[in-house]
Design a protein around this motif. Structure first.
Motif, mmCIF file in Angstrom:
data_model
loop_
_atom_site.group_PDB
_atom_site.id
_atom_site.type_symbol
_atom_site.label_atom_id
_atom_site.label_comp_id
_atom_site.label_asym_id
_atom_site.label_seq_id
_atom_site.Cartn_x
_atom_site.Cartn_y
_atom_site.Cartn_z
ATOM 1 N N PHE A 7 -3.549 14.102 5.652
ATOM 2 C CA PHE A 7 -3.338 14.305 4.239
ATOM 3 C C PHE A 7 -2.233 13.772 4.610
ATOM 4 O O PHE A 7 -1.689 13.410 3.340
ATOM 5 N N SER A 8 -1.336 13.284 5.855
ATOM 6 C CA SER A 8 -0.159 12.691 5.795
ATOM 7 C C SER A 8 -0.008 11.619 5.753
ATOM 8 O O SER A 8 0.798 10.997 5.245
ATOM 9 N N ARG A 13 1.640 6.952 2.903
ATOM 10 C CA ARG A 13 0.532 5.972 2.039
ATOM 11 C C ARG A 13 1.634 5.875 0.969
ATOM 12 O O ARG A 13 1.869 4.934 0.428
ATOM 13 N N VAL A 14 2.202 7.139 -0.068
ATOM 14 C CA VAL A 14 2.322 6.692 -1.158
ATOM 15 C C VAL A 14 3.956 6.931 -1.972
ATOM 16 O O VAL A 14 4.296 6.928 -2.541
ATOM 17 N N PHE A 15 4.302 7.819 -0.494
ATOM 18 C CA PHE A 15 5.853 8.016 -1.088
ATOM 19 C C PHE A 15 6.730 7.293 -1.311
ATOM 20 O O PHE A 15 8.148 7.508 -2.037
ATOM 21 N N PRO A 16 6.300 5.788 -0.652
ATOM 22 C CA PRO A 16 7.689 5.038 -1.214
ATOM 23 C C PRO A 16 7.239 4.708 -2.988
ATOM 24 O O PRO A 16 8.306 4.777 -3.452
ATOM 25 N N THR A 21 13.297 4.250 -6.313
ATOM 26 C CA THR A 21 15.106 3.898 -7.226
ATOM 27 C C THR A 21 15.840 3.873 -6.353
ATOM 28 O O THR A 21 16.901 3.022 -5.346
ATOM 29 N N ASP A 22 15.805 5.262 -4.834
ATOM 30 C CA ASP A 22 16.470 5.458 -3.872
ATOM 31 C C ASP A 22 16.330 4.292 -3.059
ATOM 32 O O ASP A 22 17.057 4.077 -2.273
ATOM 33 N N LEU A 23 14.787 3.661 -2.745
ATOM 34 C CA LEU A 23 14.565 2.618 -1.603
ATOM 35 C C LEU A 23 16.037 1.499 -2.370
ATOM 36 O O LEU A 23 16.210 1.257 -1.312
ATOM 37 N N SER A 38 6.433 -1.893 0.751
ATOM 38 C CA SER A 38 5.252 -1.295 0.658
ATOM 39 C C SER A 38 4.165 -1.883 1.547
ATOM 40 O O SER A 38 3.327 -1.293 1.964
ATOM 41 N N ALA A 39 4.336 -2.770 1.339
ATOM 42 C CA ALA A 39 2.967 -3.552 2.052
ATOM 43 C C ALA A 39 2.930 -3.908 3.530
ATOM 44 O O ALA A 39 1.963 -3.802 3.987
ATOM 45 N N SER A 40 4.127 -3.524 4.616
ATOM 46 C CA SER A 40 4.158 -3.175 5.253
ATOM 47 C C SER A 40 3.356 -1.917 6.323
ATOM 48 O O SER A 40 2.782 -2.448 7.469
ATOM 49 N N TYR A 41 2.727 -1.572 5.424
ATOM 50 C CA TYR A 41 1.899 0.239 5.696
ATOM 51 C C TYR A 41 0.795 -0.209 5.864
ATOM 52 O O TYR A 41 -0.057 -0.053 6.381
#
Length: 124
Positions: A7-8, A13-16, A21-23, A38-41
């Motif tokens: 679950f974590s 994976r999706v939290f970015p 906009t904050d990032l 995002s792709a680095s993950y």
């Protein structure tokens, strides 16, 4: 434990995508830089699949617990990052560690349940 880690893993994976906009504001990113972040993950996750499988087969599920702890530490490091290269390295390391989550669940399913029920439990 493996289900919680899975679950974590999905959340990491999706939290970015949720805080885009904050990032972009924090790291002063254009869309390309955000894509690299995002792709680095995903790169770490893909590269980590084979080593994770080998380590789980060799040492058992205790390596899943270690990977869970390390991925949590990487998340803390990511939150505290001020520079894009370090943030990408943290995301890559999170991907490497979370590769253990799904494989750990598969190890439990294959060792605890009959072959007749494998597809059912994998689908859950």
């Amino acid at each position: 434990m493996c289900c919680g880690f899975l679950f974590s893993e999905i959340t990491l994976r999706v939290f970015p995508n949720i805080i885009t906009t904050d990032l972009q504001y924090h790291f002063k990113l254009l869309d390309t830089g955000l894509g690299v972040l995002s792709a680095s993950y995903i790169a770490g996750y893909g590269i980590g699949q084979i080593p994770a499988g080998i380590l789980i087969d060799r040492f058992g599920l205790k390596v899943v617990a270690i990977a869970y702890i390390v991925s949590s530490l990487c998340l803390v490091a990511f939150i505290r990052c001020d520079q894009l290269p370090l943030a990408c390295a943290c995301r890559f390391a999170m991907g490497l560690c979370t590769a253990f989550a799904f494989l750990g669940c598969l190890k439990i399913i294959f060792s605890c349940f009959s072959t007749r029920n494998h597809a059912f439990f994998i689908g859950m």
